[in-house]
Enzyme design. Sequence first.
Site, PDB file in Angstrom:
ATOM      1  N   ASN A   1     -85.423 -70.095 -22.443  1.00 52.31           N
ATOM      2  CA  ASN A   1     -84.656 -69.445 -23.510  1.00 52.31           C
ATOM      3  C   ASN A   1     -83.162 -69.442 -23.207  1.00 52.31           C
ATOM      4  OD1 ASN A   1     -87.105 -68.664 -24.857  1.00 52.31           O
ATOM      5  ND2 ASN A   1     -87.352 -67.122 -23.249  1.00 52.31           N
TER       6      ASN A   1
ATOM      7  N   HIS B   1     -92.962 -58.493 -30.437  1.00 53.10           N
ATOM      8  CA  HIS B   1     -93.153 -58.732 -29.005  1.00 53.10           C
ATOM      9  C   HIS B   1     -94.010 -57.651 -28.347  1.00 53.10           C
ATOM     10  CE1 HIS B   1     -91.844 -59.300 -24.747  1.00 53.10           C
ATOM     11  NE2 HIS B   1     -91.730 -60.558 -25.130  1.00 53.10           N
TER      12      HIS B   1
ATOM     13  N   GLU C   1     -88.704 -58.148 -35.100  1.00 55.76           N
ATOM     14  CA  GLU C   1     -87.783 -59.063 -34.424  1.00 55.76           C
ATOM     15  C   GLU C   1     -86.861 -59.673 -35.475  1.00 55.76           C
ATOM     16  OE1 GLU C   1     -89.741 -61.857 -31.738  1.00 55.76           O
ATOM     17  OE2 GLU C   1     -91.193 -60.324 -31.203  1.00 55.76           O
TER      18      GLU C   1
ATOM     19  N   SER D   1     -90.166 -64.816 -31.595  1.00 56.00           N
ATOM     20  CA  SER D   1     -90.083 -65.562 -30.331  1.00 56.00           C
ATOM     21  C   SER D   1     -91.016 -66.755 -30.271  1.00 56.00           C
ATOM     22  CB  SER D   1     -90.369 -64.622 -29.164  1.00 56.00           C
ATOM     23  OG  SER D   1     -91.666 -64.078 -29.264  1.00 56.00           O
TER      24      SER D   1
ATOM     25  N   ASP E   1     -85.267 -56.283 -32.751  1.00 57.58           N
ATOM     26  CA  ASP E   1     -85.218 -56.925 -31.439  1.00 57.58           C
ATOM     27  C   ASP E   1     -84.622 -58.325 -31.647  1.00 57.58           C
ATOM     28  OD1 ASP E   1     -85.852 -58.530 -29.228  1.00 57.58           O
ATOM     29  OD2 ASP E   1     -87.690 -57.414 -28.781  1.00 57.58           O
TER      30      ASP E   1
ATOM     31  N   HIS F   1     -84.007 -63.438 -29.511  1.00 59.39           N
ATOM     32  CA  HIS F   1     -83.843 -64.884 -29.729  1.00 59.39           C
ATOM     33  C   HIS F   1     -82.791 -65.231 -30.766  1.00 59.39           C
ATOM     34  CE1 HIS F   1     -87.219 -65.772 -27.116  1.00 59.39           C
ATOM     35  NE2 HIS F   1     -87.733 -64.665 -27.596  1.00 59.39           N
TER      36      HIS F   1
ATOM     37  N   LYS G   1     -81.616 -64.222 -22.245  1.00 60.72           N
ATOM     38  CA  LYS G   1     -81.900 -65.473 -22.953  1.00 60.72           C
ATOM     39  C   LYS G   1     -80.593 -66.241 -23.174  1.00 60.72           C
ATOM     40  CE  LYS G   1     -86.302 -63.759 -23.801  1.00 60.72           C
ATOM     41  NZ  LYS G   1     -87.198 -62.865 -24.480  1.00 60.72           N
TER      42      LYS G   1
END
Length: 396
Positions: free
Chosen positions: A69, A155, A197, A201, A226, A229, A249
Site C-alpha cells: 500500500n 475493515h 471506508e 481496501s 476510514d 486507502h 500506506k
Amino acid sequence: MNEPAADARPKAKAASMTSDAEASLARFAAQKLEALGADKLLRQLRPTQRGGDASAARDGAALISFCDNDYLGLSQHPDVKSAAARAALEYGAGAGASRLVTGDCPLYARLERDLAQMKGCEAALVFGSGYLANISTVPVLAGRGDAVFLDERAHACMFAGAQLSGAAVETFAHNDVDDLRRRLASSNGARKLVLTETVFSMDGDCAPLGDIAAACAQANAWLMTDDAHGFGVVELDNQAHVQMGTLSKAAGAYGGYVCGPRALIELLVNRARGLIYTTGLPPPVLAAAIEALRIMRTQPELAARAMSNARLFSARIGASAPESAIVPLIVGSAEAALAASQTLEAEGFLVTAIRPPTVASGTARLRFSFSAAHMPDDVARLGDAVARRVQAEASS
Ligand SMILES: *Cc1c(COP(=O)(O)O)cnc(C)c1O
C-alpha cells in the site's frame, strides 16, 4: 542461521512441565492449522526484502511488488529515510512510555497540525496505528444503548471497535444508502454512529460519501470514515464528522490518525484506551511521516502517477476504469487465488492472494495495488501476464 551459543539455548524443560495442558495446547493448535490447510486458508510469513522502485527480493528471486500500500513509494524515498535517521539520532529509537506519561515528543505537535490542515479539520490526534485508532475511537463515541452501523465491507478493525464499544452493531449492504436509511430510521439507539471506508481496501471502489452524509444528517447520526486507502491518493469530498486514516500506506511510515472537532480530540486524549495505555510512536516514525506529508502536499504528480498506472493496468486486462489505486481480480476459490498468485510470482510479480476471512467466501482474489514507484512498462507487462495466464486459464 548460526547455532546459538551453548549457554543461549533454551534450557530443557523439567519433566513436570510437559504437562497434559501443554500437550493439549499443541494438539489444539495443530488441529486448527490442519483445518486451515485443508481449506487452502493457511497463511505464512515469507521473508521478503523490500527496496526502491517497488522491488521485493524473496527466495533469491527479484520481484516487483504489486501488493503493498506504499502508493507513492514514500517508504523508500531518500528524504523520508533521512528524516527518520536524523530523528533517531536526535530523539532516540523509542518513545519511552505513553504520550501522556513521558511527555509528548515535539514531533507530534507538528504532525498533528499538518494532518488537521490537510483534512480541513480543527484538530488531529495520532495513534500507534490505524488499527489502534479505530478500536480506540469507536468505543469513545458509542456505548451500551447506542447503535453503530457499518458497511458490510468495512475493515476488520472498525468491526473490532464497534464490538468493543458495547453498542448494538448493524451492518448495511455495501455502499447501499437506501439500506442504511432504513436501518437508521428503524433503530432506537440513543446515539447513532455510521462507519464506512472512503476507498474500500479490497475492492478499490469509493463510498458515496455525499449521500451517506445526507442520510446521517436526516437521522441525526454521526459519520466516521476510514481513509486508509484514499489519503494522499484519491481525495474525496468528505464531510464526515470524524475522519480517521493511517500513516502506514501512502505516507509510507506508520501510525494512525483521527481528525475532527477540537473537543472530540481532547476527549480522545482523555478516554481513548489505545492512546492512554500504549507507548508513543518511535520518533523516527513521526519524522518520516512529517516528511512524507510534505512530499504529498508538494508533489501531487506522485498520486497522479499511481492512478495512471492503475488505469493502464485496468485497460490492459479489459477491466473498467479504476476509482482508486487498487484493482481487484476476483477468481473465486482460495485455491485458484493461490495458484494465480504463484503463476505471477514465477513471472517476477509479487501479488499475494487475498482469501477469506479478509474477503467473503467465494470471492478470493488477486488485489493489485499501484504506486508512483512502478514503471509503466512493468505495469503493462503485468497486465499482459494476467490476461495471458490468469484470465485465459480461468475461462478455459
Ligand atoms: C490498513 C488498514 C487499517 C489499519 O491501519 P494500520 O495503520 O495498518 O494499522 C485500517 N483501516 C483500513 C481500511 C485499512 O486498510
